[in-house]
Design a protein around this motif. Structure first.
Motif, PDB file in Angstrom:
ATOM      1  N   UNK A 167      62.964   3.009  58.265  1.00  0.00           N
ATOM      2  CA  UNK A 167      62.060   3.071  59.417  1.00  0.00           C
ATOM      3  C   UNK A 167      62.489   4.136  60.421  1.00  0.00           C
ATOM      4  N   UNK A 168      63.784   4.455  60.444  1.00  0.00           N
ATOM      5  CA  UNK A 168      64.293   5.438  61.396  1.00  0.00           C
ATOM      6  C   UNK A 168      63.748   6.832  61.110  1.00  0.00           C
ATOM      7  N   UNK A 169      63.395   7.075  59.849  1.00  0.00           N
ATOM      8  CA  UNK A 169      62.845   8.393  59.515  1.00  0.00           C
ATOM      9  C   UNK A 169      61.348   8.323  59.253  1.00  0.00           C
ATOM     10  N   UNK A 170      60.768   7.125  59.404  1.00  0.00           N
ATOM     11  CA  UNK A 170      59.354   6.952  59.121  1.00  0.00           C
ATOM     12  C   UNK A 170      58.455   7.813  59.979  1.00  0.00           C
ATOM     13  N   UNK A 171      58.785   7.958  61.281  1.00  0.00           N
ATOM     14  CA  UNK A 171      57.919   8.730  62.173  1.00  0.00           C
ATOM     15  C   UNK A 171      57.936  10.214  61.815  1.00  0.00           C
ATOM     16  N   UNK A 172      59.042  10.687  61.279  1.00  0.00           N
ATOM     17  CA  UNK A 172      59.112  12.081  60.851  1.00  0.00           C
ATOM     18  C   UNK A 172      58.253  12.312  59.622  1.00  0.00           C
ATOM     19  N   UNK A 173      58.271  11.326  58.737  1.00  0.00           N
ATOM     20  CA  UNK A 173      57.458  11.435  57.530  1.00  0.00           C
ATOM     21  C   UNK A 173      55.977  11.323  57.871  1.00  0.00           C
ATOM     22  N   UNK A 174      55.660  10.482  58.883  1.00  0.00           N
ATOM     23  CA  UNK A 174      54.258  10.270  59.258  1.00  0.00           C
ATOM     24  C   UNK A 174      53.592  11.550  59.719  1.00  0.00           C
ATOM     25  N   UNK A 175      54.374  12.478  60.274  1.00  0.00           N
ATOM     26  CA  UNK A 175      53.813  13.733  60.771  1.00  0.00           C
ATOM     27  C   UNK A 175      53.535  14.717  59.637  1.00  0.00           C
ATOM     28  N   UNK A 176      53.891  14.357  58.424  1.00  0.00           N
ATOM     29  CA  UNK A 176      53.706  15.243  57.285  1.00  0.00           C
ATOM     30  C   UNK A 176      52.971  14.485  56.177  1.00  0.00           C
ATOM     31  N   UNK A 177      51.634  14.476  56.229  1.00  0.00           N
ATOM     32  CA  UNK A 177      50.832  13.702  55.273  1.00  0.00           C
ATOM     33  C   UNK A 177      51.151  14.022  53.815  1.00  0.00           C
ATOM     34  N   UNK A 178      51.370  15.295  53.520  1.00  0.00           N
ATOM     35  CA  UNK A 178      51.675  15.656  52.141  1.00  0.00           C
ATOM     36  C   UNK A 178      52.953  15.007  51.651  1.00  0.00           C
ATOM     37  N   UNK A 179      53.946  14.945  52.535  1.00  0.00           N
ATOM     38  CA  UNK A 179      55.212  14.316  52.176  1.00  0.00           C
ATOM     39  C   UNK A 179      55.020  12.823  51.977  1.00  0.00           C
ATOM     40  N   UNK A 180      54.166  12.218  52.809  1.00  0.00           N
ATOM     41  CA  UNK A 180      53.903  10.787  52.696  1.00  0.00           C
ATOM     42  C   UNK A 180      53.244  10.458  51.357  1.00  0.00           C
ATOM     43  N   UNK A 181      52.303  11.322  50.948  1.00  0.00           N
ATOM     44  CA  UNK A 181      51.652  11.101  49.656  1.00  0.00           C
ATOM     45  C   UNK A 181      52.680  11.221  48.534  1.00  0.00           C
ATOM     46  N   UNK A 182      53.604  12.161  48.703  1.00  0.00           N
ATOM     47  CA  UNK A 182      54.661  12.317  47.713  1.00  0.00           C
ATOM     48  C   UNK A 182      55.512  11.059  47.609  1.00  0.00           C
ATOM     49  N   UNK A 183      55.852  10.477  48.766  1.00  0.00           N
ATOM     50  CA  UNK A 183      56.612   9.225  48.762  1.00  0.00           C
ATOM     51  C   UNK A 183      55.804   8.121  48.084  1.00  0.00           C
ATOM     52  N   UNK A 184      54.503   8.090  48.352  1.00  0.00           N
ATOM     53  CA  UNK A 184      53.635   7.111  47.691  1.00  0.00           C
ATOM     54  C   UNK A 184      53.779   7.203  46.181  1.00  0.00           C
ATOM     55  N   UNK A 185      53.719   8.421  45.683  1.00  0.00           N
ATOM     56  CA  UNK A 185      53.797   8.636  44.239  1.00  0.00           C
ATOM     57  C   UNK A 185      55.168   8.216  43.697  1.00  0.00           C
ATOM     58  N   UNK A 186      56.221   8.538  44.441  1.00  0.00           N
ATOM     59  CA  UNK A 186      57.573   8.189  43.996  1.00  0.00           C
ATOM     60  C   UNK A 186      57.730   6.674  43.888  1.00  0.00           C
ATOM     61  N   UNK A 187      57.275   5.947  44.925  1.00  0.00           N
ATOM     62  CA  UNK A 187      57.384   4.492  44.902  1.00  0.00           C
ATOM     63  C   UNK A 187      56.522   3.890  43.798  1.00  0.00           C
ATOM     64  N   UNK A 188      55.334   4.450  43.591  1.00  0.00           N
ATOM     65  CA  UNK A 188      54.466   3.946  42.530  1.00  0.00           C
ATOM     66  C   UNK A 188      55.133   4.120  41.162  1.00  0.00           C
ATOM     67  N   UNK A 189      55.701   5.298  40.934  1.00  0.00           N
ATOM     68  CA  UNK A 189      56.377   5.551  39.662  1.00  0.00           C
ATOM     69  C   UNK A 189      57.606   4.654  39.502  1.00  0.00           C
ATOM     70  N   UNK A 190      58.309   4.412  40.619  1.00  0.00           N
ATOM     71  CA  UNK A 190      59.491   3.549  40.565  1.00  0.00           C
ATOM     72  C   UNK A 190      59.098   2.130  40.182  1.00  0.00           C
ATOM     73  N   UNK A 191      58.027   1.605  40.783  1.00  0.00           N
ATOM     74  CA  UNK A 191      57.573   0.253  40.436  1.00  0.00           C
ATOM     75  C   UNK A 191      57.096   0.199  38.987  1.00  0.00           C
TER      76      UNK A 191
END
Length: 203
Positions: A167-191
């Motif tokens: 959560x401490x880095x969440x606000x930094x990621x929120x400002x970068x939508x492309x990075x957030x989508x990338x995280x989405x994909x990483x978590x989806x692949x991990x699950x």
């Protein structure tokens, strides 16, 4: 309580798994407070496995290939469903800014299901914890409950730390939508990978 038990338990808890990934995802997308709810839910999800082990049901699960397979495939299906949900940018694991926050209760319920449908936790309580109960102990049940309590406490602390750090880095990621989508994909692949790994697990 032996140092070996504490060290081994920490390694088991801290290693990447479904609960850790779930808590990280919630911490990134919804903040530290909600990640604590996720960590709490993952910890609660241990209780049914502890109860089953204490009642001897886990030994039956370990001995019966059919029961193990049914339990295993249910857990794998749920993890793959979570992967699909995250990939499609829906649900409490979504990391995009447009998705509203989910209730703490909803996060807890989903976390409980993640651990409830993981047969490896039941096997863990049968194969791992008894090794640290002295053969000459006159209170083996009390000893197992104490070891289990330590395992659960460590689970909550480590997962909560994961979530708060995320959560401490969440606000930094929120400002970068492309990075957030990338995280989405990483978590989806991990699950998906965890679900597939569980599907091919052997008793």
């Amino acid at each position: 309580m032996s140092p070996e038990f504490l060290i081994t338990t920490f390694l088991v808890v801290a290693s990447p798994g479904t609960g850790a990934i779930y808590t990280l995802a919630v911490g990134l997308s919804q903040g530290g407070r909600k990640s604590l709810a996720a960590a709490f839910g993952c910890t609660l999800g241990i209780l049914p496995h502890l109860a089953a082990a204490s009642l001897g049901l886990t030994a039956l699960l370990h001995a019966s290939a059919l029961l193990f397979d049914l339990f295993k495939y249910a857990g794998a299906a749920y993890l793959i469903f979570l992967a699909w949900q995250v990939w499609r940018d829906k649900g409490s694991l979504s990391l995009t800014a447009e998705v509203g926050e989910r209730s703490s209760l909803g996060l807890v319920v989903k976390a409980v299901l993640i651990n409830l449908l993981n047969p490896k936790l039941s096997i863990f309580f049968v194969a791992f914890l008894p090794q640290f109960i002295a053969p000459q102990s006159t209170t083996p049940m009390a000893d197992m409950l104490m070891l289990s309590a330590v395992f659960m406490a460590m689970t909550f602390v480590v997962f909560a730390l994961y979530g708060v750090l995320a959560s401490a880095i969440g606000h930094r990621i929120a400002a970068r939508p492309g990075l957030m989508i990338g995280f989405n994909r990483v978590f989806a692949l991990a699950f998906f990978a965890l679900g597939a790994k569980l599907a091919f697990a052997r008793a």
